[in-house]
Write a protein that holds these residues in place. Sequence first.
Motif, PDB file in Angstrom:
ATOM      1  N   ASP A  59      -6.753   1.150  -6.160  1.00 40.93           N
ATOM      2  CA  ASP A  59      -6.976   0.126  -4.514  1.00 40.93           C
ATOM      3  C   ASP A  59      -7.258  -1.023  -4.290  1.00 40.93           C
ATOM      4  O   ASP A  59      -8.062  -1.827  -4.935  1.00 40.93           O
ATOM      5  CB  ASP A  59      -7.772   0.996  -3.433  1.00 40.93           C
ATOM      6  N   SER A  75       0.728  -1.315  -0.003  1.00 37.80           N
ATOM      7  CA  SER A  75      -0.125  -0.073   0.243  1.00 37.80           C
ATOM      8  C   SER A  75       1.009   1.702  -0.407  1.00 37.80           C
ATOM      9  O   SER A  75       0.452   1.906  -0.742  1.00 37.80           O
ATOM     10  CB  SER A  75      -1.052  -0.082   0.841  1.00 37.80           C
ATOM     11  N   GLN A 135       1.610   1.658  -3.767  1.00 33.17           N
ATOM     12  CA  GLN A 135       0.880   1.069  -4.042  1.00 33.17           C
ATOM     13  C   GLN A 135       1.559   0.460  -5.218  1.00 33.17           C
ATOM     14  O   GLN A 135       0.976   0.298  -6.886  1.00 33.17           O
ATOM     15  CB  GLN A 135       0.734   2.722  -5.311  1.00 33.17           C
TER      16      GLN A 135
END
Length: 236
Positions: A177, A95, A98
């Motif tokens: 995401d 995360s 990314q």
Amino acid sequence: MSRSSQGFGLVEMLLALALSLVLVLGATRVFMTAKATYLSQGASAYQQEEARFVLGKMLQEIRMAGFAGCLRTVRDASEGGTFSRFAARPVHWNSADQTLSLVTVDVGEGDGAPTWSLVTDCRKVAVVYSGLQKASEGQQVFALRRVFYRFRNQQLMLGTGLEHQQMVLLDNVQAFDISFGLARSVTDSAVSGYSRDPGDSAQIRSVRLNLTLGDPHGAVRPQRFTLVAALRNRLP
């Protein structure tokens, strides 16, 4: 001079010009509205087509992530033990960076040599080698590849292999995401909830992808696309 031979008066001409102007403005507005509708529909269709292609590709790769051939026990003969290092987390989402990293079997015709080759007789032997490897008699070869996607500067980048080189796969990406569907325990098969940071990869049963695409010309609002890919192979 008779009344029938007289021309139009100033008031009549002004009235005719005003009516003509109203008609021209109305026709122009109809044309501009039709053009805006055409552009927005075209931009929306383009976004849907781009999202369908990218998510469809990722769907196939995620489904086959963690593939180990016919046998669950595999001997790592790759250079530097790279296969064991990456296969420990065949589906990994960073995360902070990314980046989605996958270790999957080649779907269809891959470009260039695979990252690894899994050679097995589907009875006793299963060995992973770096690069392309040929099979002997009575053996099968499965081409394995490391694929990674990175979201940066409104672009979705695609890379393969062990290097960090990437190419632009998709532009005008406003958000990307990922969350993981987790089972309550390693032995359960049903998804009980989703998390962006799974503690135990063995509890992952599915991957949910969220992709938001924008239009640089502003012809259509940003569209959000969601896809859930179920894993076919249990992760380590």
